[in-house]
Design a protein around this motif. Structure first.
Motif, PDB file in Angstrom:
ATOM      1  N   PHE A 262       0.719  -1.390  -0.248  1.00 45.73           N
ATOM      2  CA  PHE A 262      -0.022   0.226  -0.517  1.00 45.73           C
ATOM      3  C   PHE A 262       0.981   1.692  -0.002  1.00 45.73           C
ATOM      4  O   PHE A 262       2.588   0.788   0.484  1.00 45.73           O
ATOM      5  CB  PHE A 262      -1.185  -0.298   1.612  1.00 45.73           C
ATOM      6  N   VAL A 263       0.192   2.298  -0.377  1.00 44.13           N
ATOM      7  CA  VAL A 263       1.330   3.549  -0.366  1.00 44.13           C
ATOM      8  C   VAL A 263       0.695   4.445   1.114  1.00 44.13           C
ATOM      9  O   VAL A 263      -1.015   4.313   0.634  1.00 44.13           O
ATOM     10  CB  VAL A 263       1.036   4.365  -2.214  1.00 44.13           C
ATOM     11  N   ARG A 264       1.333   5.246   1.295  1.00 44.39           N
ATOM     12  CA  ARG A 264       1.227   6.276   1.945  1.00 44.39           C
ATOM     13  C   ARG A 264       1.410   7.839   1.752  1.00 44.39           C
ATOM     14  O   ARG A 264       2.389   8.080   1.362  1.00 44.39           O
ATOM     15  CB  ARG A 264       1.601   6.447   3.858  1.00 44.39           C
ATOM     16  N   GLU A 265       0.030   8.621   1.673  1.00 48.60           N
ATOM     17  CA  GLU A 265       0.523   9.851   1.061  1.00 48.60           C
ATOM     18  C   GLU A 265       0.197  10.618   1.876  1.00 48.60           C
ATOM     19  O   GLU A 265      -0.695  10.886   2.846  1.00 48.60           O
ATOM     20  CB  GLU A 265      -0.480   9.999  -0.485  1.00 48.60           C
ATOM     21  N   PHE A 266       0.617  12.065   1.941  1.00 51.83           N
ATOM     22  CA  PHE A 266       0.512  13.001   3.014  1.00 51.83           C
ATOM     23  C   PHE A 266      -0.041  14.584   2.182  1.00 51.83           C
ATOM     24  O   PHE A 266       0.919  15.335   1.338  1.00 51.83           O
ATOM     25  CB  PHE A 266       2.188  13.288   3.538  1.00 51.83           C
ATOM     26  N   HIS A 267      -1.100  14.523   2.594  1.00 48.62           N
ATOM     27  CA  HIS A 267      -1.558  16.140   2.379  1.00 48.62           C
ATOM     28  C   HIS A 267      -1.462  16.737   3.525  1.00 48.62           C
ATOM     29  O   HIS A 267      -2.007  16.912   4.246  1.00 48.62           O
ATOM     30  CB  HIS A 267      -3.418  15.350   1.717  1.00 48.62           C
ATOM     31  N   VAL A 268      -1.033  18.427   3.045  1.00 44.44           N
ATOM     32  CA  VAL A 268      -1.013  19.244   3.560  1.00 44.44           C
ATOM     33  C   VAL A 268      -2.165  19.886   3.888  1.00 44.44           C
ATOM     34  O   VAL A 268      -2.690  20.430   2.924  1.00 44.44           O
ATOM     35  CB  VAL A 268       0.428  20.186   3.057  1.00 44.44           C
ATOM     36  N   TYR A 269      -1.746  20.574   5.462  1.00 42.78           N
ATOM     37  CA  TYR A 269      -2.949  21.125   5.867  1.00 42.78           C
ATOM     38  C   TYR A 269      -2.922  22.614   5.504  1.00 42.78           C
ATOM     39  O   TYR A 269      -1.978  22.864   5.762  1.00 42.78           O
ATOM     40  CB  TYR A 269      -4.133  21.446   6.865  1.00 42.78           C
ATOM     41  N   THR A 270      -3.973  23.401   4.874  1.00 42.67           N
ATOM     42  CA  THR A 270      -3.532  25.298   5.852  1.00 42.67           C
ATOM     43  C   THR A 270      -4.894  25.603   5.989  1.00 42.67           C
ATOM     44  O   THR A 270      -6.046  25.662   5.914  1.00 42.67           O
ATOM     45  CB  THR A 270      -3.503  25.718   3.843  1.00 42.67           C
ATOM     46  N   VAL A 271      -4.325  26.681   7.111  1.00 47.60           N
ATOM     47  CA  VAL A 271      -5.456  27.665   7.263  1.00 47.60           C
ATOM     48  C   VAL A 271      -6.411  28.337   6.744  1.00 47.60           C
ATOM     49  O   VAL A 271      -6.138  28.928   6.043  1.00 47.60           O
ATOM     50  CB  VAL A 271      -4.725  28.526   8.671  1.00 47.60           C
TER      51      VAL A 271
END
Length: 317
Positions: A262-271
């Motif tokens: 499986f693949v883990r992706e990181f999605h960045v949050y913005t205020v």
């Protein structure tokens, strides 16, 4: 006397900061031990190093949260099953700017005014400074008695968020009557948040909201997050877990492939940017650095499901 009090206060702050750092370092050691096949050994170290609270934190969060690749693989397969067999489809994260700086400040002021209603999630987070404002169905079941206070303070915010969900999903949406109104996760400053202490999960609590003949897997579900405060250092965001890279979502900056397939992706949050994804998508709160006093991760949280009877999205938390 004043100088003595000042020195005592300074010393107390130094001790508190040193204690926070030590807890963080202990967490790092436990995180290493959580890697299979040393997970069980980590439980013994946790009890020895930190007593019952550290043992609870390790057993409930650090070990199952990220150590077992086989467990995550099973979760990904379950999500794929829903995606291929029914109407509960995997929706990848997408984000859109929503609030300006003054609106974010207004929301944070409202959260502070309702501080007496904050609830420490001691049964889930142990000693960590994790709070909710409002009742989350995954923690408190359906307990909407805080809704009047939330509506009085955040009716304007609910209106903005509901309109954004309608635009994103292309259909009417409203907060479900008699359900928990969208609420807030409040993670206050702690070195422990730099570890993957959150569990990998999908949001299946919508089952408790179903009425009529609807069944699990037969309806579409969403989850949404609106960051209002994020750590001052580094990035905060969401991990998602899928079979293969998706190349989708808000400001993805890192992808990792695991041997289990499986693949883990990181999605960045913005205020101020609203993030929406399918509830069945496996995800995890990504670690973030929160060491400075006053630092934190504060987000509006909610879920929704498509009601065939009402022909609209019904939102809740």
């Amino acid at each position: 006397a004043a100088l003595a009090r000042c020195c005592a206060s300074w010393a107390a702050k130094k001790r508190a900061r040193a204690k926070t750092i030590c807890r963080g370092l202990a967490g790092v050691a436990l995180a290493l031990l959580a890697s299979a096949p040393l997970g069980e050994a980590g439980e013994e170290v946790a009890k020895w190093a930190g007593g019952a609270q550290m043992h609870l934190l390790y057993r409930s969060y650090i070990h199952p949260g990220f150590a077992s690749e086989a467990d995550v693989r099973q979760k990904v397969e379950a999500a794929n099953y829903f995606d291929t067999q029914g109407e509960t489809k995997i929706i990848l994260p997408g984000s859109a700017p929503l609030l300006n700086a003054s609106q974010v400040a207004r929301a944070l002021d409202g959260i502070e005014r309702l501080r007496p209603l904050w609830k420490h999630i001691d049964d889930q987070a142990g000693p960590l400074p994790m709070f909710t404002l409002g009742h989350a169905s995954y923690l408190h079941s359906n307990r909407p008695h805080l809704n009047p206070a939330l509506y009085e303070e955040f009716q304007w915010l609910y209106h903005i968020v509901t309109e954004a969900i309608q635009a994103r999903m292309g259909a009417p949406a409203r907060i479900k009557e008699g359900a928990n109104a969208p609420g807030f996760h409040l993670f206050l400053s702690s070195a422990a948040w730099g570890l993957p202490v959150a569990t990998v999960h999908s949001d299946l609590q919508y089952a408790a909201q179903l009425t009529g003949s609807a069944k699990l897997g037969e309806i579409q579900v969403i989850s949404f997050t609106l960051p209002l405060r994020l750590p001052a250092v580094g990035h905060a965001g969401l991990y998602t877990f899928t079979d293969a890279p998706t190349h989708a979502g808000p400001k993805k900056i890192k992808t990792k492939k695991f041997e289990a397939g499986f693949v883990r992706e990181f999605h960045v949050y913005t205020v101020g940017e609203l993030v929406i994804h399918g509830g069945v998508l496996n995800h995890q709160i990504a670690p973030s650095t929160m060491l400075m006093p006053g630092d934190g991760r504060i987000t509006l949280q909610g879920h929704g499901y498509w009601s065939k009877e009402d022909n609209q999205w019904l939102l809740y938390w």
